[in-house]
Design a protein around this motif. Structure first.
Motif, short mmCIF file in Angstrom:
data_model
loop_
_atom_site.label_atom_id
_atom_site.label_comp_id
_atom_site.label_asym_id
_atom_site.label_seq_id
_atom_site.Cartn_x
_atom_site.Cartn_y
_atom_site.Cartn_z
N ASN A 1 -2.51 10.22 6.69
CA ASN A 1 -3.62 9.67 7.47
C ASN A 1 -4.18 8.40 6.84
O ASN A 1 -4.70 7.53 7.55
CB ASN A 1 -4.69 10.73 7.70
N MET A 2 -4.05 8.27 5.53
CA MET A 2 -4.37 6.99 4.89
C MET A 2 -3.36 5.94 5.35
O MET A 2 -3.72 4.78 5.59
CB MET A 2 -4.34 7.13 3.36
N ALA B 1 -3.67 14.13 3.92
CA ALA B 1 -4.54 12.98 3.70
C ALA B 1 -3.71 11.72 3.52
O ALA B 1 -4.03 10.67 4.07
CB ALA B 1 -5.43 13.22 2.48
N LEU C 1 -2.59 4.88 -4.15
CA LEU C 1 -3.61 5.92 -4.22
C LEU C 1 -2.94 7.28 -4.14
O LEU C 1 -2.13 7.54 -3.24
CB LEU C 1 -4.60 5.75 -3.06
N PHE D 1 0.84 -1.20 0.00
CA PHE D 1 0.00 0.00 0.00
C PHE D 1 0.87 1.24 0.00
O PHE D 1 1.87 1.32 0.72
CB PHE D 1 -0.95 0.00 1.21
N PHE E 1 0.42 5.59 -0.29
CA PHE E 1 -0.40 6.79 -0.42
C PHE E 1 0.53 7.99 -0.51
O PHE E 1 1.40 8.15 0.34
CB PHE E 1 -1.32 6.92 0.80
#
Lengths: 178, 248, 355
Positions: free
Chosen positions: C61-62, C58, C51, C23, C25
């Protein structure tokens, strides 16, 4: 032996890829190499440059402030980097686009009409390979065969037709060195 | 003895810290009951805000994360992307969502994050002591608008549901209220639909719940419910803005 | 596997994937854009998720959400973007979540410039966000080391449930060097029983949280964090000592600057001056003992910290040396890179004065 090369020109003259090709060839020959580009807004249309190091020893600073050679593709690059060549070093000037001579007398200067030769070969885009051909002829930093080996790897499929053109450009550049 | 009423399994036994007459308790229960009735408690992950509901992680019995102020939709995004089969919800107040967290909520909606946001709008900052919120009504007194909100100075209160309903992937948007029983029943229906929207993978869902703050409004609980009905609903109409065909 | 030429940012991204990061971000900012670009192409190929967030705030925080949900997750940015991430970083540290954060540092303060710098040292090692916390900071000096450290960073993060920062600079991000992706020794890692995965049959709910409203509880939590940090200080210090034997002057430098210093050391040697280098690889925990030991060597006359900043790590060198030997500073800043020649001059000036 450590080759510390500065390559510079307008964005779009293939300066970055010339450096990359040389570094890849150096790596293929088992040398220690690094390629450090200038980056940011100046890449988009302004003057671009990269520093390449090819060495038998581990590469120290990736920055080149004392160049064993400089390849300059346009006038601003000559003005900026002529002073950075070590005494006894080599300066390759694209005489097609640069209207002045070098001022240094303690270095070896080569005038290569790279764009004229490239145009003769059919595309101005290949001027960088002409310069690279001249450079390796003088310095032996990498062998022509090794460079072609890499070129053959990256130009596959439809692009394979560009391989002979690159080979010819290297040769024509080398021919400029008496 | 026959059991006639049981507390939902979606809530823990921890007593809440909410003020007397505050409607957060009702809204917690509606969310928890909805999760339980839909069979989602076992895979639900909630995100608590900063504001009055900051301790929500102690009250919901499902897995919970506590987010920084306004960032719950981003945190929920991170969770949902890791566990796409989970039911992920954020529970946020008006300061959290409509002020400091506007970027996060707008972009979660824009991406069509498959999360559900419970947006509790009580037109004031409760936890910090009654300061003006982005949703404070014109003329409404708050500790940072002591003479009442002046629209020329502080602008007009923001209508989040209307705004989010312009976003294509915000597929379920409804504003409800909890000031009386018929509205509470409607609110629960909306919350369930929002969770269904998420579990069908249709996109972003949000339920805006009009809520009271007797303490900071300076009213009794009953006066507060009346004030909500008479003052908030005219500016924040209770209505469905969007429902996807699949959950109608 | 043979060595291949890799651009720093792309090598960092690939190393993360090799370490099991699934993952990412992030948000665009020069000079680290190749990391999100590479991740956006590669992560879907390995079943992961990239993403592009609406902001660095943001994005971090993701990361908090994904790390709390039990995933291996990374974000990257450069100085101004890292400032924005500090809110999330302190929450992640407080909630004891593992993640990797890459900072390809550029000149500051403010919008600064986009050229390489080391002026985020304080921010990286002394907190950055609010509150009592530490993050592990790893500073690679080459693309190969970056590739290795990124892989280890994920293990360190998981082992201690703590954020780990890779502190590079624009040069590390942008240059190309040969890289061989080697398997980094895997650690025994604890299971993530604390992660919010949904109950899925579990009896007690898991809560990821950084709020401790009772001061006594908050203090206890901080003490627990610091016991963990003490453990990290004991186990995780990485440092390179170079040419210390007989050195009259010992340089302190990290990252790419350490390589420039090595050129200067060679140049000094050609002039008959012996110089050495201590290169912290972990900036936190800082290798204090190595500096103190060097300070006790009779041959060492002085220390010189060389940085691409106005003098930040030099303070840690001073703390470590405990006044035993004088500590000097030389730096370039704003995106300017020190030259070996200037470093040589500085060293000679100091030794001239020290004699």
């Amino acid at each position: 032996m450590t080759h510390q090369i500065i390559m510079a020109g307008f964005g779009g003259q293939g300066v970055m890829s010339m450096g990359r090709i040389l570094a890849e060839a150096g790596l293929k020959e088992g040398k220690n190499v690094s390629w450090l580009p200038s980056y940011g807004p100046e890449m988009r249309g302004g003057t671009a440059n990269c520093s390449v190091i090819i060495s038998d020893e581990p590469v120290g600073a990736p920055t080149v402030t004392e160049a064993t050679a400089a390849i300059v593709m346009n006038r601003p690059s000559l003005d900026k980097f002529e002073k950075d060549v070590l005494p006894g070093g080599h300066l390759f000037i694209n005489s097609s686009l640069i209207d002045r001579k070098a001022t240094r007398e303690d270095i070896n200067v080569y005038y290569i009409p790279a764009n004229e030769i490239a145009d003769e070969l059919g595309t101005g885009k290949i001027a960088n390979m002409v310069m690279l051909g001249a450079y390796i002829k003088v310095t032996n930093a990498a062998k022509e065969e090794t460079i072609m080996e890499y070129i053959e790897e990256i130009f596959s499929g439809k692009k394979a037709e560009l391989i002979p053109l690159n080979k010819e450009a290297l040769k024509r550049g080398a021919d400029c060195i008496k | 003895m026959a059991v006639v009423f049981e507390k939902t399994k979606g809530l823990t036994d921890k007593p809440t810290h909410y003020c007397p007459g505050c409607t957060h308790g009702i809204i917690h229960r509606l969310v928890a009951e909805s999760l339980e009735e839909l069979g989602l408690l076992d895979k639900a992950i909630g995100v608590a805000p900063v504001g009055c509901a900051v301790f929500a992680y102690d009250y919901f019995s499902c897995d919970m994360q506590e987010a920084a102020h306004g960032r719950a939709p981003a945190v929920a995004t991170g969770i949902k992307r890791v566990h796409p089969d989970s039911t992920v919800f954020s529970y946020q107040g008006d300061g959290d969502l409509a002020s400091i967290g506007t970027a996060e909520i707008v972009h979660a909606a824009m991406r069509g994050e498959k999360i559900t946001t419970i947006f509790v709008n009580n037109a004031i900052y409760g936890m910090t002591g009654g300061q003006m919120a982005p949703t404070t009504l014109v003329g409404q007194k708050a500790t940072t608008s002591p003479l009442g909100r002046d629209a020329d100075h502080a602008g007009m209160p923001i209508r989040i549901s209307e705004m989010l309903a312009t976003i294509p992937k915000a597929v379920f948007i409804e504003r409800v209220s909890v000031h009386d029983v018929p509205n509470i029943i409607k609110a629960k229906k909306a919350i369930k639909k929002a969770f269904e929207t998420q579990m069908k993978g249709l996109g972003f869902s949000l339920v805006e719940v009009l809520s009271t703050c007797p303490t900071n409004w300076g009213k009794t609980p009953i006066e507060a419910l009346k004030w909500l009905k008479e003052n908030m609903i005219p500016y924040y109409p209770v209505q469905n803005f969007r429902t996807p065909e699949e959950v109608k | 596997m043979a060595k291949e030429l890799w651009k720093g940012n792309e090598a960092v991204a690939e190393a993360a994937i090799k370490a099991g990061c699934r993952f990412f971000f992030g948000y665009p900012i020069t000079p680290q854009n190749e990391i999100p670009e590479y991740m956006s192409l590669r992560l879907p190929q390995v079943g992961g998720c990239f993403l592009q967030a609406e902001s660095e705030v943001a994005a971090i925080n993701m990361v908090y959400g994904a790390a709390g949900a039990g995933a291996r997750v990374m974000t990257s940015s450069s100085s101004p973007g890292i400032s924005l991430k500090q809110e999330g970083i302190t929450y992640i540290a407080a909630a004891e979540l593992p993640c990797v954060i890459v900072n390809m540092v550029r000149g500051g303060p403010g919008l600064g410039g986009i050229q390489p710098a080391q002026s985020d040292y304080f921010q990286a090692t002394k907190g950055g966000g609010h509150g009592d916390y530490r993050i592990v900071v790893l500073a690679p000096d080459s693309i190969q080391e970056a590739a290795n450290l990124v892989q280890e960073a994920f293990d360190i993060a998981d082992q201690y449930r703590n954020p780990v920062m890779i502190l590079g600079d624009g040069m590390i991000g942008q240059m190309m060097e040969p890289v061989e992706f080697t398997e980094v020794k895997k650690r025994q890692l604890p299971e993530k029983t604390w992660a919010t995965t949904g109950l899925r049959g579990r009896k007690e709910h898991n809560v990821v949280n950084s709020l401790f409203i009772d001061p006594a509880v908050c203090e206890k939590h901080n003490q627990k964090l610091f016991a963990k940090y003490a453990e990290i200080e004991k186990n995780e210090i990485k440092v390179e000592e170079y040419n210390l034997e007989g050195a009259e002057i010992v340089f302190a430098a990290y990252g790419t600057v350490a390589r420039i210093v090595k050129n200067a050391i060679k140049a000094l040697e050609n002039e008959g001056i012996k110089a050495g280098l201590i290169r912290p690889i972990t900036l936190w925990p800082f290798p204090k003992a190595n500096f103190y030991k060097a300070a006790e060597m009779p041959n060492v006359k002085a220390f010189l910290s060389v940085e691409m900043s106005m003098g930040q790590m030099v303070e840690d060198v001073e703390i470590s040396v405990k006044g035993k030997k004088p500590v000097y500073f030389y730096g370039r800043t704003g995106g300017m890179v020190p030259t070996p020649k200037a470093i040589v001059e500085e060293a000679k000036k100091i030794l001239g004065g020290a004699k």
